[in-house]
Design an enzyme around this catalytic site. Sequence first.
Site, mmCIF file in Angstrom:
data_model
loop_
_atom_site.group_PDB
_atom_site.id
_atom_site.type_symbol
_atom_site.label_atom_id
_atom_site.label_comp_id
_atom_site.label_asym_id
_atom_site.label_seq_id
_atom_site.Cartn_x
_atom_site.Cartn_y
_atom_site.Cartn_z
ATOM 1 N N CYS A 76 21.788 -53.487 -14.676
ATOM 2 C CA CYS A 76 22.650 -52.320 -14.884
ATOM 3 C C CYS A 76 24.103 -52.746 -14.955
ATOM 4 O O CYS A 76 24.952 -51.986 -15.390
ATOM 5 C CB CYS A 76 22.425 -51.275 -13.803
ATOM 6 S SG CYS A 76 22.703 -51.874 -12.165
ATOM 7 N N GLU A 115 21.885 -44.910 -7.835
ATOM 8 C CA GLU A 115 22.526 -45.939 -8.659
ATOM 9 C C GLU A 115 21.836 -45.920 -10.011
ATOM 10 O O GLU A 115 20.627 -46.155 -10.084
ATOM 11 C CB GLU A 115 22.293 -47.277 -7.944
ATOM 12 C CG GLU A 115 22.974 -48.439 -8.572
ATOM 13 C CD GLU A 115 24.447 -48.229 -8.550
ATOM 14 O OE1 GLU A 115 25.023 -48.218 -9.642
ATOM 15 O OE2 GLU A 115 24.995 -48.036 -7.450
ATOM 16 N N LYS A 170 9.072 -47.516 -1.805
ATOM 17 C CA LYS A 170 8.291 -47.438 -3.044
ATOM 18 C C LYS A 170 8.916 -48.343 -4.111
ATOM 19 O O LYS A 170 9.937 -48.004 -4.710
ATOM 20 C CB LYS A 170 8.242 -45.998 -3.585
ATOM 21 C CG LYS A 170 7.259 -45.875 -4.735
ATOM 22 C CD LYS A 170 7.530 -44.697 -5.651
ATOM 23 C CE LYS A 170 8.249 -45.045 -6.923
ATOM 24 N NZ LYS A 170 7.657 -46.085 -7.781
ATOM 25 N N GLN A 201 9.654 -51.144 -22.523
ATOM 26 C CA GLN A 201 11.046 -51.599 -22.599
ATOM 27 C C GLN A 201 11.316 -52.273 -23.943
ATOM 28 O O GLN A 201 12.374 -52.079 -24.552
ATOM 29 C CB GLN A 201 11.348 -52.550 -21.429
ATOM 30 C CG GLN A 201 12.803 -52.945 -21.323
ATOM 31 C CD GLN A 201 13.742 -51.765 -21.112
ATOM 32 O OE1 GLN A 201 13.518 -50.925 -20.240
ATOM 33 N NE2 GLN A 201 14.780 -51.669 -21.937
ATOM 34 N N GLU A 259 22.749 -46.843 -22.487
ATOM 35 C CA GLU A 259 22.314 -48.116 -21.906
ATOM 36 C C GLU A 259 21.024 -48.589 -22.579
ATOM 37 O O GLU A 259 20.044 -47.860 -22.638
ATOM 38 C CB GLU A 259 22.078 -47.927 -20.407
ATOM 39 C CG GLU A 259 21.744 -49.213 -19.689
ATOM 40 C CD GLU A 259 21.629 -49.030 -18.182
ATOM 41 O OE1 GLU A 259 20.981 -48.070 -17.736
ATOM 42 O OE2 GLU A 259 22.196 -49.866 -17.447
ATOM 43 N N GLY A 318 17.779 -46.800 -10.369
ATOM 44 C CA GLY A 318 16.902 -46.657 -11.531
ATOM 45 C C GLY A 318 17.597 -45.876 -12.631
ATOM 46 O O GLY A 318 18.822 -45.952 -12.776
#
Length: 476
Positions: A279, A245, A170, A326, A378, A223
């Site tokens: 990331c 992760e 996916k 975003q 983040e 993600g």
Amino acid sequence: MKPNLIGGEWVTSSSGVENINPSNTNDLIDVFAQSGRAEAEQAVAAAASAFEDWSLSPVQQRHDILKDIGDTILARKAEIGEMLAREEGKILPEAIAETERAGRIFLFFAAEALRLTGELLPSVRPRVSVEVTREPVGPVGLVTPWNFPIAIPAWKIAPALCFGNSVVFKPAEQVPGTAWLLAEIIDKSGLPKGVFNLVIGPGPVVGQAILDAPEIRAVSFTGSQVTGRIVAEACLRQNRKFQVEMGGKNPLVVVDDADLEVATDAALDGAFFSTGQRCTASSRLIVTDGIHARFVERLTEKVRALKVGPALDPMSQMGPVVDQTQLDQDMSFIEGARRDGANLRVGGERVECATPGFFLAPTLFTDTDPAMRINREEVFGPVATVIRVRDYDHALDLANDTPFGLTAGICTTSLKFSQHFKRHAQAGMVMVNLPTAGVDYHVPFGGTKASSMGPREQGQAAAEFFTTLKTAYIRG
Ligand code: UN1
């Protein structure tokens, strides 16, 4: 409408996902069949029924298929890279380089298929021997983010197939185009029907269906932290393996004896390349007193000179942010940092280009405090902060003062600092005189603390997640 791949058939659907170019929101790239729960369940059933045969397939067959996929990706890297740049927004050279990385990952695991090995040991009991072998885990669910639309799928799919697992894949809904091209290449590689399935659809529907399926024996996810926790908890309930992760807040420490050009280049690349949407991005630049003024001045020059523009424009050095959501998140972090008293040195505002897109100027804050939200969470955008510190010890303390632990970097010409930092940085990956982002494809990838849970990805370490050990005792 581009269909999904379920049980070896290309299957369309009544609803579609629109793929919009973030460099030009008037450009509708394509529409992709949107899978729902039923399609996801069919994909799981297909992977489950294809598993047994594939798990017993000869390693020569696995090698040849993975090599074919890798060779085809490399041969078509210009076309795939263009799709990637167009739908995700990273500039074309970065997109082609990522595609190349994906091709090489498949070639690496093609060869790994021929290196599958086990152990034969004497037993502690007389006339008994012991064999330790690696077996495939089962059908696996692979859920990937939008920021590396081909490299991350490659580093999950290639080892999954190499070690004899079947796959339900996916991809993120923002980047169906690259995922679709990859699925097409995999479909034509000679892989038996049903071993690899593509389901494009929303996480809460398709992702959830994968998590709910008892047939799925392992899930690999990259993600957000929030979703990573959901995945991990669901997997614990199902007694299945998982690997999640979930990002970072990576420090790049710059000490007085650093080479100024090396340090500012590392910060520029680490913070702003791929529009900072990594990331592994260098988001906290922790700089000691003696070099602080020179570092800030030189980095400011370099950030100001960065040309923001459409991903496919050869003059662009940084593309747009991926989408409106975003962009809103980035702007809210920027406004928050200003309110908290950070000094906005460069950027902080949207950039107008010839086409309507989500362009944001590379943004650098100085005089920031480690406790500010901009230094704790983040951002996942082209935003970096400078934190001024007294000395190396102070820098190391602040580098580790974060819930995350993915990467950490130091710029120094001193062996003493680099050795000490390598040992004491709380991160899964440490870089010396390099950006914190940009990793090799043949060595382990993963973090500590809130960044990662489960075995490492990539390289030979991938075997740990994608296989299960069997210990056999033989008396004879
Ligand atoms: C890289 O820095 O080369 O989502 C890779 C991410 C990471 C991959 C980073 N999982 O940004």
